[in-house]
Enzyme design. Structure first.
Site, PDB file in Angstrom:
ATOM      1  N   ASP A  52       5.414  -5.254   5.486  1.00  0.00           N
ATOM      2  CA  ASP A  52       5.693  -6.656   5.794  1.00  0.00           C
ATOM      3  C   ASP A  52       5.742  -7.546   4.535  1.00  0.00           C
ATOM      4  O   ASP A  52       6.668  -8.343   4.377  1.00  0.00           O
ATOM      5  CB  ASP A  52       4.623  -7.165   6.774  1.00  0.00           C
TER       6      ASP A  52
ATOM      7  N   ASP B 171       3.308  -1.269  12.010  1.00  0.00           N
ATOM      8  CA  ASP B 171       3.272  -2.605  12.629  1.00  0.00           C
ATOM      9  C   ASP B 171       4.496  -3.455  12.307  1.00  0.00           C
ATOM     10  O   ASP B 171       4.488  -4.666  12.507  1.00  0.00           O
ATOM     11  CB  ASP B 171       2.002  -3.352  12.167  1.00  0.00           C
TER      12      ASP B 171
ATOM     13  N   THR C  90       4.995   2.106   6.342  1.00  0.00           N
ATOM     14  CA  THR C  90       3.611   1.664   6.490  1.00  0.00           C
ATOM     15  C   THR C  90       2.869   2.606   7.415  1.00  0.00           C
ATOM     16  O   THR C  90       3.409   3.016   8.451  1.00  0.00           O
ATOM     17  CB  THR C  90       3.454   0.226   7.041  1.00  0.00           C
TER      18      THR C  90
ATOM     19  N   ASP D 221       0.476   1.672   9.091  1.00  0.00           N
ATOM     20  CA  ASP D 221       0.010   0.862  10.232  1.00  0.00           C
ATOM     21  C   ASP D 221       1.021   0.852  11.381  1.00  0.00           C
ATOM     22  O   ASP D 221       0.668   0.530  12.510  1.00  0.00           O
ATOM     23  CB  ASP D 221      -0.230  -0.593   9.792  1.00  0.00           C
TER      24      ASP D 221
ATOM     25  N   ARG E 136      -5.090  -2.197   9.888  1.00  0.00           N
ATOM     26  CA  ARG E 136      -5.044  -3.655   9.766  1.00  0.00           C
ATOM     27  C   ARG E 136      -5.095  -4.332  11.135  1.00  0.00           C
ATOM     28  O   ARG E 136      -6.019  -4.072  11.888  1.00  0.00           O
ATOM     29  CB  ARG E 136      -3.803  -4.086   8.985  1.00  0.00           C
TER      30      ARG E 136
ATOM     31  N   ARG F 228       4.391 -15.935  -5.208  1.00  0.00           N
ATOM     32  CA  ARG F 228       3.006 -16.427  -5.224  1.00  0.00           C
ATOM     33  C   ARG F 228       2.214 -15.504  -6.163  1.00  0.00           C
ATOM     34  O   ARG F 228       1.394 -14.700  -5.738  1.00  0.00           O
ATOM     35  CB  ARG F 228       2.441 -16.386  -3.798  1.00  0.00           C
TER      36      ARG F 228
ATOM     37  N   GLY G  55       0.837  -1.203   0.000  1.00  0.00           N
ATOM     38  CA  GLY G  55       0.000   0.000   0.000  1.00  0.00           C
ATOM     39  C   GLY G  55       0.865   1.243   0.000  1.00  0.00           C
ATOM     40  O   GLY G  55       1.913   1.278   0.641  1.00  0.00           O
TER      41      GLY G  55
HETATM   42  O1  F6P Z   1      -1.336  -1.558   5.264  1.00  0.00           O
HETATM   43  C1  F6P Z   1      -1.839  -0.313   4.947  1.00  0.00           C
HETATM   44  C2  F6P Z   1      -3.337  -0.378   4.776  1.00  0.00           C
HETATM   45  O2  F6P Z   1      -3.794   0.936   4.458  1.00  0.00           O
HETATM   46  C3  F6P Z   1      -4.094  -0.963   5.963  1.00  0.00           C
HETATM   47  O3  F6P Z   1      -4.255  -0.055   7.018  1.00  0.00           O
HETATM   48  C4  F6P Z   1      -5.381  -1.368   5.294  1.00  0.00           C
HETATM   49  O4  F6P Z   1      -6.019  -2.420   5.995  1.00  0.00           O
HETATM   50  C5  F6P Z   1      -4.923  -1.842   3.945  1.00  0.00           C
HETATM   51  O5  F6P Z   1      -3.667  -1.226   3.694  1.00  0.00           O
HETATM   52  C6  F6P Z   1      -5.861  -1.501   2.830  1.00  0.00           C
HETATM   53  O6  F6P Z   1      -5.335  -1.991   1.655  1.00  0.00           O
HETATM   54  P1  F6P Z   1      -5.955  -1.682   0.220  1.00  0.00           P
HETATM   55  O7  F6P Z   1      -5.561  -0.288  -0.139  1.00  0.00           O
HETATM   56  O8  F6P Z   1      -5.351  -2.690  -0.653  1.00  0.00           O
HETATM   57  O9  F6P Z   1      -7.445  -1.814   0.359  1.00  0.00           O
END
Ligand code: F6P
Length: 368
Positions: free
Chosen positions: A122, A148, A144, A146, A190, A85, A17
């Site tokens: 990650d 995390d 990130t 997040d 997340r 993958r 992301g």
């Molecule tokens: O990891 C970053 C994040 O924005 C998370 O907080 C969220 O759950 C996820 O990516 C959303 O991903 P996408 O943009 O693929 O919907």
């Protein structure tokens, strides 16, 4: 002492992301690489997808100048492009996965890369670690919203996401107060509650719900009633998308089979709002902040952190310290092996000082 490594041509990719600060990190690797070491920089487009499909762009000084403040990534990104993958949709709608890592290895060598800088979270850094184990010269840079990633106290993108969430909560506050409503604000994050916890604290949330502290519905409604008794006719609830009730599961919005990370969280805000409205009779509204948190220009803190990571990453590469990720420990930038940085998420410790601070100022964490 490690020996000085001779690097002529290096690649950079951004995966997973997007988040604010990616361009600042690209710039921080590329500018000194070009100016101080005369390296040739190859941008890999759309994360590891570009390495599998050989989609690249040469980055000259002009390309990496003037991008410090820009959100997103000039290289593009993808969170569906795991070379180990790789998803392929069949006509029947079924998705099969193939290991295309050998194609990525071949392209790395054919491009003549001496090193690849992987800026990601990650998922991206897990693939990066595997490529390092297969013999490629890899350096990781953590990003990130997040926050995390284990192996670093902070990743860039987080500070901007917290600012964006806090500004939204501030705006929600004034309308909640005017209409005597309960307002539920759902944040991303997340499986980690860092964004909700920080923005909830900064924005004066009355209740903060995070995945690490499963909530008791009765505690939520009790807190709202208690506020009512104190003359507060509105409440702000900040809910992380991964929050869950005691004994319950996270709320899944969608399962995307073709993604290496197939679970898309979402919907917990609505559930909590319905619970509150049904139990208290108070009008309750939901705002899902979603991708707003990831957009826009990075904060000064994220620009500086991304710049420090980028500069450190280049230093690691020049010294030949491959398989490492730049990181922040306390106030200091250092590095950790990629193997220590991935596969173990850094979650909010339920008894952390910040959670205790929130409780001290009367914020409910939904569990007591
Ligand atoms: O990891 C970053 C994040 O924005 C998370 O907080 C969220 O759950 C996820 O990516 C959303 O991903 P996408 O943009 O693929 O919907």
């Amino acid at each position: 002492m490690a020996t000085q490594h001779s690097l002529h041509k290096v690649g950079i990719l951004t995966g997973g992301g997007d988040c604010p600060g990616l361009n600042a990190a690209i710039r921080a690797v590329a500018k000194p690489a070009i100016l101080d070491y005369g390296m040739e920089i190859i941008g890999i487009k759309d994360g590891f997808a570009g390495l599998v499909q050989n989609k690249t762009v040469r980055l000259d000084y002009e390309d990496v100048s003037g991008i410090l403040t820009r959100g997103g990534t000039i290289l593009g990104t993808s969170n569906k492009a795991d070379p180990f993958r790789w998803p392929e949709e069949k006509k029947e709608g079924e998705t099969i996965f193939r290991d295309l890592s050998s194609l990525a290895l071949k392209n790395y060598h054919e491009l003549g890369l001496d090193c690849l800088f992987c800026i990601g979270g990650d998922g991206t850094l897990t693939a990066a670690r595997k490529f390092h184990e297969l013999g490629l010269n890899i350096i990781g840079i953590p990003k990130t919203i997040d926050n995390d990633l284990s192996g670093t106290d902070l990743s860039f993108g987080f500070d901007t996401a917290v600012l964006n969430a806090t500004e939204a909560i501030d705006k929600i506050h004034t309308t909640a107060e005017s209409h005597h409503r309960v307002m539920v604000v759902e944040t991303m994050g997340r499986y980690a509650g860092w964004i909700a916890l920080h923005a909830g604290l900064a924005g004066g949330g009355d209740i903060i719900l995070i995945p690490e502290i499963p909530y008791d519905p009765a505690c939520i409604t009790a807190k709202i009633r208690e506020r009512g008794r104190r003359g507060k006719r509105y409440s702000i609830i900040v809910v992380a998308e991964g929050a869950k009730a005691k004994g319950g599961e996270m709320t899944v919005d969608k399962v995307i089979e073709s993604s290496p990370d197939p679970i898309r969280l979402g919907g917990i805000g609505r559930q909590v709002a319905e619970l509150i409205e049904t139990s208290t009779g108070i009008e309750t509204r939901v705002t899902v902040l979603g991708h707003l948190l990831r957009g826009g220009t990075p904060t000064p803190f994220d620009r500086i952190l991304a710049t420090r990571f980028g500069v450190k990453a280049l230093e690691l590469a020049v010294k030949g310290h491959f398989g490492q990720m730049a990181c922040l420990h306390g106030q200091e930038i250092s590095s950790v092996p990629l193997s220590e940085a991935v596969n173990r998420l850094r979650l909010v410790p339920p008894d952390s000082a910040l959670v205790k601070t929130a409780r001290e100022v009367g914020t409910s964490m939904g569990d007591e």
